[in-house]
Design an enzyme around this catalytic site. Structure first.
Site, PDB file in Angstrom:
ATOM      1  N   GLU A  33       0.863  -1.197   0.000  1.00  0.00           N
ATOM      2  CA  GLU A  33       0.000   0.000   0.000  1.00  0.00           C
ATOM      3  C   GLU A  33       0.891   1.235   0.000  1.00  0.00           C
ATOM      4  O   GLU A  33       1.785   1.362   0.822  1.00  0.00           O
ATOM      5  CB  GLU A  33      -0.929  -0.017   1.222  1.00  0.00           C
ATOM      6  CG  GLU A  33      -1.724   1.270   1.435  1.00  0.00           C
ATOM      7  CD  GLU A  33      -2.520   1.731   0.209  1.00  0.00           C
ATOM      8  OE1 GLU A  33      -3.307   0.940  -0.327  1.00  0.00           O
ATOM      9  OE2 GLU A  33      -2.333   2.894  -0.218  1.00  0.00           O
ATOM     10  N   THR A  40      -9.741   4.523  -1.055  1.00  0.00           N
ATOM     11  CA  THR A  40     -10.642   5.656  -1.278  1.00  0.00           C
ATOM     12  C   THR A  40     -11.847   5.619  -0.348  1.00  0.00           C
ATOM     13  O   THR A  40     -12.192   6.618   0.286  1.00  0.00           O
ATOM     14  CB  THR A  40     -11.127   5.640  -2.746  1.00  0.00           C
ATOM     15  OG1 THR A  40      -9.988   5.588  -3.603  1.00  0.00           O
ATOM     16  CG2 THR A  40     -11.950   6.870  -3.068  1.00  0.00           C
ATOM     17  N   HIS A 440     -45.597  -2.470   7.871  1.00  0.00           N
ATOM     18  CA  HIS A 440     -46.182  -1.131   7.854  1.00  0.00           C
ATOM     19  C   HIS A 440     -45.729  -0.365   9.088  1.00  0.00           C
ATOM     20  O   HIS A 440     -45.704  -0.936  10.176  1.00  0.00           O
ATOM     21  CB  HIS A 440     -47.711  -1.226   7.861  1.00  0.00           C
ATOM     22  CG  HIS A 440     -48.354   0.117   8.011  1.00  0.00           C
ATOM     23  ND1 HIS A 440     -48.453   1.002   6.958  1.00  0.00           N
ATOM     24  CD2 HIS A 440     -48.876   0.743   9.095  1.00  0.00           C
ATOM     25  CE1 HIS A 440     -49.035   2.112   7.393  1.00  0.00           C
ATOM     26  NE2 HIS A 440     -49.301   1.974   8.686  1.00  0.00           N
TER      27      HIS A 440
HETATM   28  C1  LIG Z   1     -16.335  11.135  -2.789  1.00  0.00           C
HETATM   29  C2  LIG Z   1     -16.594   9.673  -3.033  1.00  0.00           C
HETATM   30  C3  LIG Z   1     -17.680   9.070  -2.437  1.00  0.00           C
HETATM   31  C4  LIG Z   1     -17.929   7.719  -2.647  1.00  0.00           C
HETATM   32  N1  LIG Z   1     -19.027   7.161  -2.064  1.00  0.00           N
HETATM   33  C5  LIG Z   1     -19.291   5.862  -2.272  1.00  0.00           C
HETATM   34  C6  LIG Z   1     -20.404   5.243  -1.663  1.00  0.00           C
HETATM   35  O1  LIG Z   1     -21.151   5.886  -0.919  1.00  0.00           O
HETATM   36  N2  LIG Z   1     -20.627   3.932  -1.900  1.00  0.00           N
HETATM   37  C7  LIG Z   1     -19.811   3.197  -2.706  1.00  0.00           C
HETATM   38  O2  LIG Z   1     -20.067   2.017  -2.896  1.00  0.00           O
HETATM   39  N3  LIG Z   1     -18.751   3.750  -3.302  1.00  0.00           N
HETATM   40  C8  LIG Z   1     -18.470   5.064  -3.104  1.00  0.00           C
HETATM   41  N4  LIG Z   1     -17.367   5.624  -3.681  1.00  0.00           N
HETATM   42  C9  LIG Z   1     -16.518   4.780  -4.538  1.00  0.00           C
HETATM   43  C10 LIG Z   1     -15.597   3.898  -3.685  1.00  0.00           C
HETATM   44  O3  LIG Z   1     -14.833   4.702  -2.816  1.00  0.00           O
HETATM   45  C11 LIG Z   1     -14.686   3.102  -4.603  1.00  0.00           C
HETATM   46  O4  LIG Z   1     -15.472   2.429  -5.543  1.00  0.00           O
HETATM   47  C12 LIG Z   1     -13.888   2.074  -3.827  1.00  0.00           C
HETATM   48  O5  LIG Z   1     -13.072   2.691  -2.861  1.00  0.00           O
HETATM   49  C13 LIG Z   1     -13.016   1.271  -4.799  1.00  0.00           C
HETATM   50  O6  LIG Z   1     -12.220   0.389  -4.091  1.00  0.00           O
HETATM   51  P1  LIG Z   1     -10.894  -0.180  -4.721  1.00  0.00           P
HETATM   52  O7  LIG Z   1     -10.450  -1.247  -3.812  1.00  0.00           O
HETATM   53  O8  LIG Z   1     -11.088  -0.510  -6.137  1.00  0.00           O
HETATM   54  O9  LIG Z   1      -9.845   1.026  -4.722  1.00  0.00           O
HETATM   55  P2  LIG Z   1      -9.398   2.066  -3.619  1.00  0.00           P
HETATM   56  O10 LIG Z   1     -10.318   2.081  -2.473  1.00  0.00           O
HETATM   57  O11 LIG Z   1      -9.177   3.348  -4.331  1.00  0.00           O
HETATM   58  O12 LIG Z   1      -8.004   1.503  -3.098  1.00  0.00           O
HETATM   59  C14 LIG Z   1      -6.877   1.428  -3.919  1.00  0.00           C
HETATM   60  C15 LIG Z   1      -5.629   1.472  -3.060  1.00  0.00           C
HETATM   61  O13 LIG Z   1      -4.485   1.193  -3.875  1.00  0.00           O
HETATM   62  C16 LIG Z   1      -3.411   2.030  -3.466  1.00  0.00           C
HETATM   63  N5  LIG Z   1      -2.491   2.134  -4.600  1.00  0.00           N
HETATM   64  C17 LIG Z   1      -2.712   2.694  -5.810  1.00  0.00           C
HETATM   65  N6  LIG Z   1      -1.637   2.542  -6.600  1.00  0.00           N
HETATM   66  C18 LIG Z   1      -0.707   1.879  -5.885  1.00  0.00           C
HETATM   67  C19 LIG Z   1       0.612   1.441  -6.158  1.00  0.00           C
HETATM   68  N7  LIG Z   1       1.188   1.597  -7.357  1.00  0.00           N
HETATM   69  N8  LIG Z   1       1.305   0.807  -5.171  1.00  0.00           N
HETATM   70  C20 LIG Z   1       0.732   0.605  -3.955  1.00  0.00           C
HETATM   71  N9  LIG Z   1      -0.522   0.989  -3.652  1.00  0.00           N
HETATM   72  C21 LIG Z   1      -1.238   1.621  -4.607  1.00  0.00           C
HETATM   73  C22 LIG Z   1      -4.103   3.328  -3.112  1.00  0.00           C
HETATM   74  O14 LIG Z   1      -3.281   4.112  -2.255  1.00  0.00           O
HETATM   75  C23 LIG Z   1      -5.375   2.841  -2.434  1.00  0.00           C
HETATM   76  O15 LIG Z   1      -5.193   2.692  -1.049  1.00  0.00           O
HETATM   77  C24 LIG Z   1     -17.077   6.962  -3.473  1.00  0.00           C
HETATM   78  C25 LIG Z   1     -15.953   7.551  -4.056  1.00  0.00           C
HETATM   79  C26 LIG Z   1     -15.715   8.900  -3.843  1.00  0.00           C
HETATM   80  C27 LIG Z   1     -14.507   9.522  -4.481  1.00  0.00           C
END
Ligand SMILES: Cc1cc2nc3c(=O)[nH]c(=O)nc-3n(C[C@H](O)[C@H](O)[C@H](O)COP(=O)(O)OP(=O)(O)OC[C@H]3O[C@@H](n4cnc5c(N)ncnc54)[C@H](O)[C@@H]3O)c2cc1C
Length: 459
Positions: A33, A40, A440
């Protein structure tokens, strides 16, 4: 060279759970990480924003106290540092819990740093080289910052930097009238900011049906948010108040000046700095990793999960990606992404719960359809709560009697939609739900009624 059975890149919504399953199965796992554990959702997405939405709801309800016969002396004040601290605590606790869980996994080595492929089976993290025959990419995405005219000359915020604010902007200009932009727009309006939303399409959340977009627009404008749609060419420039946006709209003033600018115009995958070319992993024209129905990339031994594969943009889809990969690798199953019924919510208040096809998408299939809808003003639960804005609607295939999709924009819509989602998941026909006996008074109790009142659509 450090050799593992599996390398996982990213501690987002799939990676940590996969690390748990793989290490429990006896594999040695390296999880890398580069920034914050939990990715996110935990740090800059779902969790902090929904915590802020809850604070904004409390402010809104407090202002509406008199509507319920509850009287306060004096105006409602919002203490933004406390609002922010609450969101930071919720995120911080979740982040710490993800990290603790990962570090406690026997057989899992946690590395902090940026991972980059050097070959199909090799990853570099700082001065360490790791190798494994299985590599899982879970790198997520970040805010898209398109090359809009003037962008280099102005200060702008994204979903990440917005969360660092501990003051209420005087006038927040939100560029992007879709899911992320609207959540911020409404919450900051409720915190006390003047808010303008600028959207280049002719209506807000253009992916949704027109009646849903119109109802969302009504909800937001009723709270004093200015909505500027059909902003064909958005230009940005510094302004004495902070920033101004040029909006070539069909109606309204040509420029909007504000103190703060939030860019919420989409997301892009974190795949540009991952060395995917060194591994031979293919991406599409927008940088999303190409995967098959089992989430395998074109390179044997490399999978991509979560937002970076473009097959979902939500926490629940990223988590489901983990379930699919783990079940197929460890449980001898053949689970596929295409088995997933798409569902999501928009967390304005009242929220929009969505599942399956929109009415427009269903009509485009050319299938004979049944359509049902009901305004929230005819839902007892909504009337009792005095939250009657919005509507619910459902579209059914008239021949198979299966539900194709639904939307519930209204109080409790994010929860009530699950009744329909569950029926779609089990593949049952709509009459199973029509004959159910719901509790309800709930929003869900009107779903069977809506189904019993459906009419064929004119194609
Ligand atoms: C403002 C906002 C509100 C949201 N609200 C919702 C919601 O209410 N409900 C919902 O379902 N979804 C919501 N989402 C979407 C949700 O956050 C994402 O769909 C979800 O976090 C995706 O998960 P992921 O595991 O694919 O990636 P992420 O959670 O983005 O995790 C990816 C990780 O990889 C790490 N990383 C990246 N590149 C590298 C690298 N080269 N080497 C090492 N580490 C790396 C990053 O640092 C990060 O920690 C929201 C998004 C935003 C921006």
């Amino acid at each position: 060279m450090n050799t593992f059975d599996a390398i996982i890149i990213g501690a987002g919504q799939a990676g940590p759970f996969l690390a748990g399953r793989l290490s429990a199965a006896g594999m040695t796992v390296a999880l890398v990480e580069r920034h914050l554990f939990g990715g996110t959702c935990v740090n800059t997405g779902c969790m902090p924003t929904k915590t802020l939405v809850a604070s904004a709801y409390a402010a809104h309800l407090a202002r509406r106290g008199a509507d319920f016969g509850v009287l306060f002396d004096g105006p409602v004040r919002v203490d933004m540092p406390r609002v922010k601290a609450r969101a930071d605590t919720v995120s911080g606790n979740a982040r710490a819990s993800v990290e603790k869980r990962l570090r406690g996994l026997a057989g899992c080595t946690v590395l902090q740093g940026h991972a980059r492929f050097e070959a199909h089976d090799r990853v570099r993290v700082g001065d360490q080289e790791l190798t494994a025959s299985r590599i899982f990419i879970n790198v997520g995405g970040r805010a898209l910052v398109p090359p809009m005219p003037g962008i280099a000359e102005v200060k702008y915020l994204t979903n990440t930097s917005m969360l660092a604010l501990d003051q209420v902007p005087e006038h927040l200009v939100v560029v992007g009238g879709s899911y992320i932009g609207l959540e911020f727009a409404q919450m900051y309006r409720r915190f006390g900011a003047k808010v303008t939303v600028i959207e280049k399409s002719a209506r807000l959340v253009p992916r949704e049906d027109e009646d849903i977009s119109a109802a969302i627009s009504d909800i937001l404008t009723a709270e004093g948010i200015t909505v500027r749609t059909s902003a064909e060419c958005i230009t940005l420039a510094p302004h004495e108040q902070g920033v101004s946006a040029g909006v070539e709209c069909t109606a309204g003033a040509p420029r909007v000046a504000g103190s703060h600018l939030l860019l919420a115009v989409g997301r892009r995958p974190n795949t540009d700095d991952l060395g995917l070319d060194q591994a031979g992993v293919e991406v599409d024209e927008r940088g999303y990793v190409k995967v098959d129905d089992f989430l395998a990339t074109n390179v044997p031994g490399i999978w991509a999960l979560g937002d970076c594969n473009g097959r979902g943009a939500f926490t629940h889809t990223a988590y489901n990606d983990f379930e699919i990969v783990a079940a197929n690798l460890l449980d001898g199953e053949q689970r596929r992404v295409s088995q997933r019924v798409p569902a999501y919510a928009l967390y304005i208040d009242p929220p929009l719960g969505r599942v399956g096809l929109s009415e427009r998408e269903a009509r485009a299939t050319g299938r004979p359809l049944l359509l049902g809808s009901r305004p929230m003003s005819r839902v007892g639960r909504a009337i009792e709560k005095d939250e009657t804005r919005g509507l619910m609607k459902v579209v059914v295939d008239a021949e198979t009697r299966k539900i194709l999709g639904a939307a519930i924009l209204g109080t409790g819509g994010d929860e009530a939609i699950h009744g329909i989602l569950d029926i779609m998941n089990v593949g049952a026909t709509y009459d199973r739900l029509e004959r159910a006996v719901p509790i309800h008074p709930t929003v869900s109790e009107l779903i069977p009624t809506m189904l019993s009142e459906m009419k064929p659509t004119a194609q």
